[in-house]
Scaffold this motif. Sequence first.
Motif, PDB file in Angstrom:
ATOM      1  N   SER A   1       0.862  -1.236  -0.059  1.00 59.42           N
ATOM      2  CA  SER A   1      -0.095   0.052   0.191  1.00 59.42           C
ATOM      3  C   SER A   1       0.741   1.318  -0.140  1.00 59.42           C
ATOM      4  N   ARG A   2       0.346   2.529  -0.210  1.00 60.85           N
ATOM      5  CA  ARG A   2       1.027   3.714  -0.140  1.00 60.85           C
ATOM      6  C   ARG A   2       0.224   4.741   0.772  1.00 60.85           C
ATOM      7  N   GLU A   3       0.882   5.467   1.318  1.00 63.15           N
ATOM      8  CA  GLU A   3       0.347   6.501   2.255  1.00 63.15           C
ATOM      9  C   GLU A   3      -0.445   7.589   1.895  1.00 63.15           C
ATOM     10  N   LEU A   4      -0.325   8.008   0.616  1.00 58.91           N
ATOM     11  CA  LEU A   4      -0.673   9.085   0.056  1.00 58.91           C
ATOM     12  C   LEU A   4      -0.819   9.062  -1.609  1.00 58.91           C
ATOM     13  N   ASP A   5      -1.723   9.705  -2.158  1.00 59.71           N
ATOM     14  CA  ASP A   5      -1.720   9.476  -3.653  1.00 59.71           C
ATOM     15  C   ASP A   5      -2.385  10.691  -4.142  1.00 59.71           C
ATOM     16  N   ILE A   6      -1.920  11.375  -5.131  1.00 63.79           N
ATOM     17  CA  ILE A   6      -2.258  12.592  -5.798  1.00 63.79           C
ATOM     18  C   ILE A   6      -3.021  12.510  -7.020  1.00 63.79           C
ATOM     19  N   VAL A   7      -4.422  13.012  -7.210  1.00 64.12           N
ATOM     20  CA  VAL A   7      -4.798  13.164  -8.569  1.00 64.12           C
ATOM     21  C   VAL A   7      -5.273  14.400  -8.632  1.00 64.12           C
ATOM     22  N   SER A   8      -5.496  14.740 -10.096  1.00 59.84           N
ATOM     23  CA  SER A   8      -5.740  16.180 -10.325  1.00 59.84           C
ATOM     24  C   SER A   8      -7.184  16.269 -11.311  1.00 59.84           C
ATOM     25  N   SER A   9      -7.706  17.555 -11.092  1.00 51.50           N
ATOM     26  CA  SER A   9      -8.896  17.704 -11.983  1.00 51.50           C
ATOM     27  C   SER A   9      -8.572  17.375 -13.431  1.00 51.50           C
ATOM     28  N   SER A  10      -9.733  17.255 -14.195  1.00 55.83           N
ATOM     29  CA  SER A  10      -9.484  16.914 -15.577  1.00 55.83           C
ATOM     30  C   SER A  10      -8.604  17.849 -16.336  1.00 55.83           C
ATOM     31  N   CYS A  11      -8.784  19.288 -15.888  1.00 58.65           N
ATOM     32  CA  CYS A  11      -7.856  20.215 -16.589  1.00 58.65           C
ATOM     33  C   CYS A  11      -6.772  20.437 -15.836  1.00 58.65           C
ATOM     34  N   GLY A  12      -6.435  19.570 -14.907  1.00 56.95           N
ATOM     35  CA  GLY A  12      -5.166  19.841 -14.308  1.00 56.95           C
ATOM     36  C   GLY A  12      -4.692  21.035 -13.438  1.00 56.95           C
ATOM     37  N   ARG A  13      -5.791  21.737 -13.163  1.00 61.62           N
ATOM     38  CA  ARG A  13      -5.810  22.982 -12.343  1.00 61.62           C
ATOM     39  C   ARG A  13      -5.752  22.855 -10.934  1.00 61.62           C
ATOM     40  N   ILE A  14      -6.279  21.861 -10.350  1.00 63.07           N
ATOM     41  CA  ILE A  14      -6.527  21.459  -8.770  1.00 63.07           C
ATOM     42  C   ILE A  14      -5.845  20.078  -8.584  1.00 63.07           C
ATOM     43  N   ASN A  15      -5.227  20.062  -7.675  1.00 65.06           N
ATOM     44  CA  ASN A  15      -4.521  18.755  -7.073  1.00 65.06           C
ATOM     45  C   ASN A  15      -5.173  18.172  -5.736  1.00 65.06           C
TER      46      ASN A  15
END
Length: 230
Positions: free
Chosen positions: A180-194
């Motif tokens: 497992s991992r502690e954290l993952d980061i995803v973005s809005s479809s336009c990439g302006r919010i993580n």
Amino acid sequence: LRIATAASRAPLSLSAAIHHRAISTCACACGQKNIHIRASSTDATSSASMTGELITVRIVSINDVYDLTKLPRFATLIRSLGPKSPDTRNACTNGEYDDTIRPSAITLNGDFLSPSALSSIDNGRGHVSVLRATGITHASLGNHEADLKLSVLKERLGELRRRGRIVVLNSNVSGMGRHSRELDIVSSSCGRINVGLLGLLSDEAGMFRDGTFRGLQISDVKKKYQMMME
């Protein structure tokens, strides 16, 4: 929500899937931006108002999967969300709720391997096979994952993760290692919010007989969350 400034190029939010009580929260760190959260039974949308522009991040969330018979309908729902034409592929929307916004994450917040009549026979293999086909992107541990022996659980988590199909999030249970991992980061479809995703197993007193997850220590949820925010 308490709003703080995130030290990232794009504004950063932290969303925590907290099990046992099927709580999904989204705490957004977006400077002085206005944060709006709208939620239904399966879909939470966080929007940041930036210079008058409405930017939407869609997260679809389910938990407590004991019966596989409804997952095909869930998979159909997931396929129905997203751009209907190439022109809207990277849209973040600039108006009301919009089904053309593809989900940034599809999360499964615990209790996905047990209890189940099928899992009592195959130790969760059938559930893993079906879950990998539904479109789920992230999974976190629930208290019933401890119904399986730790060695078996790690094997199932490895199968979920195979070829990067599903990210297993575990932010506060020690000793799971590479499974497992502690954290993952995803973005809005336009990439302006993580959005930072955490998987927090409840540390509620009495949930586990000895206060551990199969002998593994469970960190305090609030302290872990605050530490990750800092």
